[in-house]
Design a protein around this motif. Structure first.
Motif, PDB file in Angstrom:
ATOM      1  N   LEU A 140       0.858  -1.192  -0.088  1.00 53.40           N
ATOM      2  CA  LEU A 140       0.004  -0.092  -0.042  1.00 53.40           C
ATOM      3  C   LEU A 140       1.086   1.250   0.125  1.00 53.40           C
ATOM      4  O   LEU A 140       1.734   1.553   0.852  1.00 53.40           O
ATOM      5  CB  LEU A 140      -1.003   0.129   1.036  1.00 53.40           C
ATOM      6  N   HIS A 141       0.843   1.752  -1.134  1.00 51.29           N
ATOM      7  CA  HIS A 141       1.656   3.193  -1.057  1.00 51.29           C
ATOM      8  C   HIS A 141       1.267   4.437  -0.176  1.00 51.29           C
ATOM      9  O   HIS A 141       0.025   4.357   0.639  1.00 51.29           O
ATOM     10  CB  HIS A 141       1.448   3.687  -2.666  1.00 51.29           C
ATOM     11  N   GLY A 142       1.951   5.589  -0.291  1.00 51.32           N
ATOM     12  CA  GLY A 142       1.543   6.760   0.444  1.00 51.32           C
ATOM     13  C   GLY A 142       0.820   7.647  -0.247  1.00 51.32           C
ATOM     14  O   GLY A 142       0.357   7.425  -1.081  1.00 51.32           O
ATOM     15  N   SER A 143       0.439   8.655   0.309  1.00 54.24           N
ATOM     16  CA  SER A 143      -0.533   9.600   0.023  1.00 54.24           C
ATOM     17  C   SER A 143       0.050  10.421  -1.413  1.00 54.24           C
ATOM     18  O   SER A 143      -1.023  10.585  -2.214  1.00 54.24           O
ATOM     19  CB  SER A 143      -0.691  10.863   0.787  1.00 54.24           C
ATOM     20  N   GLY A 144       1.318  10.430  -1.758  1.00 57.98           N
ATOM     21  CA  GLY A 144       1.857  11.123  -2.925  1.00 57.98           C
ATOM     22  C   GLY A 144       1.349  10.107  -4.109  1.00 57.98           C
ATOM     23  O   GLY A 144       1.317  10.853  -5.092  1.00 57.98           O
ATOM     24  N   GLU A 145       1.276   9.020  -3.911  1.00 56.78           N
ATOM     25  CA  GLU A 145       1.333   8.043  -5.128  1.00 56.78           C
ATOM     26  C   GLU A 145      -0.201   7.852  -5.637  1.00 56.78           C
ATOM     27  O   GLU A 145      -0.845   6.817  -6.419  1.00 56.78           O
ATOM     28  CB  GLU A 145       1.916   6.643  -4.958  1.00 56.78           C
ATOM     29  N   ARG A 146      -1.121   8.803  -4.808  1.00 56.15           N
ATOM     30  CA  ARG A 146      -2.630   8.455  -5.212  1.00 56.15           C
ATOM     31  C   ARG A 146      -2.981   8.981  -6.772  1.00 56.15           C
ATOM     32  O   ARG A 146      -2.089   9.676  -7.351  1.00 56.15           O
ATOM     33  CB  ARG A 146      -3.425   9.334  -4.277  1.00 56.15           C
ATOM     34  N   SER A 222       3.811   5.315   5.275  1.00 59.47           N
ATOM     35  CA  SER A 222       3.046   6.488   5.334  1.00 59.47           C
ATOM     36  C   SER A 222       1.589   6.218   5.577  1.00 59.47           C
ATOM     37  O   SER A 222       1.131   5.648   6.304  1.00 59.47           O
ATOM     38  CB  SER A 222       3.275   7.642   4.190  1.00 59.47           C
ATOM     39  N   ASN A 223       0.781   6.858   4.561  1.00 60.48           N
ATOM     40  CA  ASN A 223      -0.712   6.546   4.552  1.00 60.48           C
ATOM     41  C   ASN A 223      -0.965   5.029   4.482  1.00 60.48           C
ATOM     42  O   ASN A 223      -1.749   4.580   5.064  1.00 60.48           O
ATOM     43  CB  ASN A 223      -1.408   7.286   3.156  1.00 60.48           C
ATOM     44  N   GLY A 224      -0.150   4.279   3.688  1.00 63.32           N
ATOM     45  CA  GLY A 224      -0.253   2.943   3.489  1.00 63.32           C
ATOM     46  C   GLY A 224       0.124   2.253   4.842  1.00 63.32           C
ATOM     47  O   GLY A 224      -0.259   1.305   4.813  1.00 63.32           O
ATOM     48  N   GLY A 225       1.080   2.875   5.465  1.00 59.21           N
ATOM     49  CA  GLY A 225       1.508   2.334   6.731  1.00 59.21           C
ATOM     50  C   GLY A 225       0.197   2.064   7.647  1.00 59.21           C
ATOM     51  O   GLY A 225       0.180   1.065   8.481  1.00 59.21           O
ATOM     52  N   ALA A 226      -0.575   3.539   7.776  1.00 61.54           N
ATOM     53  CA  ALA A 226      -1.511   3.323   8.846  1.00 61.54           C
ATOM     54  C   ALA A 226      -2.584   2.357   8.110  1.00 61.54           C
ATOM     55  O   ALA A 226      -3.093   1.755   8.959  1.00 61.54           O
ATOM     56  CB  ALA A 226      -1.999   4.955   8.697  1.00 61.54           C
ATOM     57  N   ALA A 227      -2.671   2.282   6.963  1.00 60.72           N
ATOM     58  CA  ALA A 227      -3.725   1.299   6.416  1.00 60.72           C
ATOM     59  C   ALA A 227      -3.142   0.019   6.724  1.00 60.72           C
ATOM     60  O   ALA A 227      -4.181  -1.001   6.974  1.00 60.72           O
ATOM     61  CB  ALA A 227      -3.729   1.583   4.779  1.00 60.72           C
ATOM     62  N   THR A 228      -1.781  -0.488   6.658  1.00 61.85           N
ATOM     63  CA  THR A 228      -1.421  -1.661   6.907  1.00 61.85           C
ATOM     64  C   THR A 228      -2.024  -2.030   8.476  1.00 61.85           C
ATOM     65  O   THR A 228      -2.466  -3.091   8.851  1.00 61.85           O
ATOM     66  CB  THR A 228       0.019  -1.909   6.970  1.00 61.85           C
ATOM     67  N   TRP A 229      -1.538  -1.184   9.307  1.00 58.52           N
ATOM     68  CA  TRP A 229      -2.113  -1.347  10.744  1.00 58.52           C
ATOM     69  C   TRP A 229      -3.665  -1.402  10.740  1.00 58.52           C
ATOM     70  O   TRP A 229      -4.258  -2.497  11.404  1.00 58.52           O
ATOM     71  CB  TRP A 229      -1.834  -0.050  11.641  1.00 58.52           C
TER      72      TRP A 229
END
Length: 341
Positions: A140-146, A222-229
């Motif tokens: 899951l990528h971070g916010s920048g890669e949306r 990042s955003n994907g790290g929070a989503a992983t949790w």
């Protein structure tokens, strides 16, 4: 006619022009060749001539990178750098220019999925061998890669490439790199319709690619790290292990903590911790991350250890060791060890 091929690769910081191959009808001295992007002279770290081809290897300067950042939209932008080749003592200024891309990109297929709540674009690496069940790694990528219908989730950093290199050497596996669609809100994977579509997509891939449901691994930054949790906490029976980088356990009914310029995060609740008490986890964070406070990782890991999770570990990079900025998630993530797989 002068012919130049620029080679793009993906390194810790994303896609960059790494080198150039020059062919010419004229006899050219290596010393007489220079490259420029605007007023910036490209630093050549190595030169060599093989047969009739001249090879130039570049320092990975920022102006050679294809990924930019729109701070207002908080999203990455993409453009090839306008590189000029200058050859001394040759009047022919005509160049036939081409770009070749990182080899790992050819292994991924770009496609789309429509679920009940929406559509996601995604990149997938999967061999044609489906006779045996295979593990699945979801990144899951971070916010920048949306975005939508592009490959930013593969180009913004080298985490998917690192996973690809690992599974190629160790075991036939499927890699899924979905892309959250862009919205004005900076919430990426936090949008309910995106979360629902992602879960539909994972279950679709499980059936389509004959996935071993005991070996589904989730990682993100990042955003994907929070989503992983978040996804690990809400679907603990689905994932065999989590690898969150610079994240925290997100849920809709919680408030952000953290001061201005110190990063935001959310505290894990007791019920959230209980759901992860048996989950293998390796969490990563830069101690001085100014956007996502490392307390989001530290406090969660401590709570998990306090209730007896002996399968959780944490890597915190000390202040000033993640350069040029502690928010440079790409450098942090390349140090991930995928031995959990």
């Amino acid at each position: 006619m002068n012919k130049i091929e620029y080679k793009l690769i993906i390194d810790n910081n994303g896609e960059v022009v790494d080198s150039a191959i020059l062919q010419s009808d004229n006899e050219i001295n290596l010393k007489n060749v220079e490259f420029f992007v605007g007023d910036n002279k490209v630093n050549i770290i190595k030169k060599q001539k093989i047969d009739n081809k001249l090879y130039f290897y570049f320092d990975h300067d920022s102006f050679l990178r294809t990924i930019g950042f729109d701070i207002k939209k908080f999203v990455d932008t993409y453009s090839l750098p306008e590189i000029r080749c200058v050859i001394s003592n040759i009047s022919n200024d005509n160049y036939d220019v081409s770009f070749s891309y990182d080899e790992c990109l050819t292994a991924f297929k770009s496609t789309f999925y429509q679920g009940k709540k929406g559509i996601l674009s995604y990149e997938i690496y999967a061999s044609e061998e489906k006779s045996i069940k295979r593990p699945l790694v979801v990144f899951l990528h971070g916010s920048g890669e949306r975005g939508f219908n592009n490959r930013l989730q593969l180009l913004g950093n080298d985490v998917p490439k690192t996973i690809y290199n690992y599974v190629r050497k160790h075991e036939d596996s499927v890699i899924l790199a979905p892309q959250a669609t862009w919205a004005k809100e900076l919430n990426g994977w936090f949008r309910p319709e995106v979360r629902a579509t992602l879960m539909d997509l994972i279950h679709f891939i499980i059936k389509k690619e004959n996935i071993d449901t005991n070996r589904i691994y989730l990682c993100g930054l990042s955003n994907g790290g929070a989503a992983t949790w978040h996804f690990g906490d809400n679907y603990p029976e689905l994932f065999a292990a989590l690898i969150p980088c610079c994240g925290y356990i997100f849920n809709d009914n919680k408030k952000f903590l953290g001061g201005q310029g110190q990063g935001r995060y959310m505290e894990a609740t007791h019920s959230e911790i209980e759901k992860l008490k048996d989950m293998p986890i390796w969490a990563f964070h830069a101690n001085d991350d100014p956007v996502v406070n490392s307390l989001g990782t530290k406090n969660t890991v401590k709570q998990l250890k306090d209730i007896g999770n002996d399968k959780v570990k944490m890597t915190i990079y000390p202040d000033n060791t993640v350069t040029p900025n502690a928010r440079d998630r790409k450098i942090v993530c390349v140090r991930m060890n995928y031995s959990l797989i």
